[in-house]
Design an enzyme around this catalytic site. Structure first.
Site, PDB file in Angstrom:
ATOM      1  N   TRP A 174      35.128  39.224  37.432  1.00 61.29           N
ATOM      2  CA  TRP A 174      33.824  39.829  37.163  1.00 61.29           C
ATOM      3  C   TRP A 174      33.863  40.613  35.855  1.00 61.29           C
ATOM      4  CZ3 TRP A 174      32.425  44.948  36.453  1.00 61.29           C
ATOM      5  CH2 TRP A 174      31.054  45.237  36.474  1.00 61.29           C
ATOM      6  N   HIS A 175      35.007  41.238  35.563  1.00 58.04           N
ATOM      7  CA  HIS A 175      35.111  42.063  34.364  1.00 58.04           C
ATOM      8  C   HIS A 175      35.122  41.239  33.082  1.00 58.04           C
ATOM      9  CE1 HIS A 175      36.262  45.320  37.153  1.00 58.04           C
ATOM     10  NE2 HIS A 175      35.879  46.123  36.176  1.00 58.04           N
ATOM     11  N   GLY A 176      35.566  40.021  33.152  1.00 60.99           N
ATOM     12  CA  GLY A 176      35.588  39.238  31.926  1.00 60.99           C
ATOM     13  C   GLY A 176      36.076  37.825  32.140  1.00 60.99           C
TER      14      GLY A 176
ATOM     15  N   PHE B 190      30.836  43.648  29.733  1.00 61.98           N
ATOM     16  CA  PHE B 190      30.904  43.036  31.047  1.00 61.98           C
ATOM     17  C   PHE B 190      29.520  42.821  31.652  1.00 61.98           C
ATOM     18  CE2 PHE B 190      34.863  45.786  30.945  1.00 61.98           C
ATOM     19  CZ  PHE B 190      35.603  44.800  30.338  1.00 61.98           C
TER      20      PHE B 190
END
Length: 488
Positions: free
Chosen positions: A338-340, A488
């Site tokens: 989800w962060h990257g 993000f």
């Protein structure tokens, strides 16, 4: 004519200068917005439309025409959620929920992961698949999770729909938390829309306390150590000594906390000025004595979202010990993704997931809480594990991360050399020391700080705010630094 051109240029979207909370432009814009807002507190419909328009303009200044994507997500999820709520057929309800999830995750996948997937496809099969440059709209990961939680809560019959599409649009587009959280649940926020808005002296004082603290964290601590030290070392780690590499890791550990918690504090404070309460997002996470505790204190709105909508949906701890460990691991793996869109974020999530599963298996949080020495040791180990994982989070790529780790591995016991380095970066060292001391202040002392701030007259608070703005101007770099979580 020049004046009109200047106004038009200021109103237009500039990808090189997104509108940021820590910018002078936002300060003036918010003051103008707020002066009108306070006259609308008793006229709900006009106030809602006014805030929606301002929020969309704010988002346009951050992401350009992609505010249409925000509109599409909001209207689509609102009407799908209504269909779920009204339907008495369980199969149809599930079909509508699946459609909502597919639309939301599909948009997120296209804008955030298309390049990542095509690059990996080309690497595996020697292909030349390309979709060109795809712009990642700021905040899409945050508002996507917000709208998904709305439809899921309605499907679970834990929430009634918003009364109108405009009420729902107000919830999704609410500008303080729109682009970088906290991730707000509809069941916590939407009921506030229908209450009479009030701003007590205590709430006003707390809002100012949060905004001042957030500005100091972001613009003084985070930006200063980033521009003057951390970025330089992470970009060219081989040009610096082992101790400087270690300092950079500690520096980034503080930088990302001050950057993100500073944004969250400002968002919560701005919302409170408008009469709305947003959830706490950080609670001195580096004081944790286990990784389990860390995730109860770090980015609380995300970790609780992953727990309630992913971990529990996978089965949580209801399907045996091995399945519990797997669910923890896969939840954090996807949390990393989800962060990257990069394998380094996947590895970051996998490392956290693995340790969380180990802590769960051996009940480590409870074991360490019984002995003061074990608790202190566990706190030191937890902090350094988190700091180690941040290397992969911040590094340009795996090679860059491994270079930093290798350089730190060459560290020798040489206090004299260390002192020389600290003295050479004396301003950075002072800011690092202040930042960590600020973070590790015991909770009781922090509570006393807030009580003391409440006692300061409003004039004194305004004077303090002015001093903070002056300090920020004096220490700021030549360009406003964007928030880390904007990516993000």
């Amino acid at each position: 004519m020049t004046a009109w051109n200047d106004i038009w240029n200021w109103l237009s979207y500039d990808p090189q200068k997104p509108l940021l909370f820590n910018s002078e432009a936002f300060l003036y814009l918010f003051l103008g917005f707020y002066l009108l807002y306070v006259f609308m507190t008793n006229v709900r419909r006009i106030r809602i439309l006014y805030v929606i328009v301002f929020s969309l303009f704010f988002y346009y200044k951050c992401s350009g025409i992609y505010f249409f994507l925000l509109l599409f997500s909001s209207f689509t999820d609102y009407y799908i959620a209504n269909l779920i709520y009204k339907s008495k057929n369980e199969k149809n309800r599930k079909r509508w929920l699946i459609l909502s999830c597919l639309l939301n995750l599909g948009l997120l996948a296209y804008f955030k992961y298309t390049g990542f997937l095509s690059d990996n496809f080309n690497a595996l099969f020697s292909g030349d698949l390309s979709f060109g440059t795809i712009f990642l709209p700021i905040g899409i990961s945050f508002y996507t999770f917000q709208t998904m939680s709305y439809t899921i809560d309605i499907y679970r019959r834990e929430l009634a729909p918003a009364r109108t599409v405009w009420d729902f649009m107000f919830f999704v587009s609410f500008f303080p938390q729109l682009v970088a959280g906290p991730i707000v649940r509809a069941k916590d926020f939407i009921p506030q829309i229908y209450k009479k808005l009030e701003l007590s002296k205590k709430a006003l004082s707390y809002a100012m306390f949060l905004i001042i603290g957030g500005l100091l964290k972001k613009a003084v601590v985070s930006d200063y150590i980033s521009v003057n030290f951390v970025d330089r070392v992470f970009d060219f780690p081989d040009n610096y000594s082992a101790f400087e590499n270690l300092m950079a890791v500690y520096g980034y550990t503080l930088q990302i906390y001050c950057d993100f918690s500073g944004y969250s504090d400002m968002a919560i404070g701005l919302a409170l000025l408008m009469g709305f309460e947003l959830p706490l997002n950080f609670r001195t996470p580096y004081q944790s004595t286990s990784l389990t505790e860390f995730w109860r204190r770090w980015h609380i709105s995300l970790s609780s979202w992953l727990r309630d909508y992913l971990y529990i949906s996978l089965g949580g701890n209801r399907k045996g010990r091995l399945r519990t460990y797997f669910n923890l691991f896969i939840t954090m793996l996807l949390g990393g993704l989800w962060h990257g869109a990069s394998w380094k974020f996947v590895l970051w999530g996998a490392m956290h997931g693995t340790v969380l599963a180990v802590e769960k298996a051996f009940n480590i949080p409870q074991l360490t809480s019984k002995n003061v020495t074990l608790k202190i040791t566990a706190g030191i180990v937890t902090f350094h594990f988190v700091a180690f994982c941040w290397i992969f989070f911040r590094a340009l790529d795996f090679s860059n991360a491994l270079n930093i780790i290798f350089n730190i591995g060459m560290l020798d016991w040489n206090p004299q050399e260390w002192w020389t380095v600290l003295n050479g970066y004396h301003n950075v060292s002072i800011v690092l020391l202040i930042g960590f001391l600020w973070h590790f202040i015991p909770q009781k002392a922090q509570d006393r700080q807030l009580l003391l701030f409440h006692k300061i007259p409003l004039v004194g608070k305004m004077l303090l705010f002015t001093v903070v703005i002056w300090v920020i101007s004096a220490t700021a770099s030549s360009e406003i630094q964007p928030f880390i979580y904007f990516q993000f």
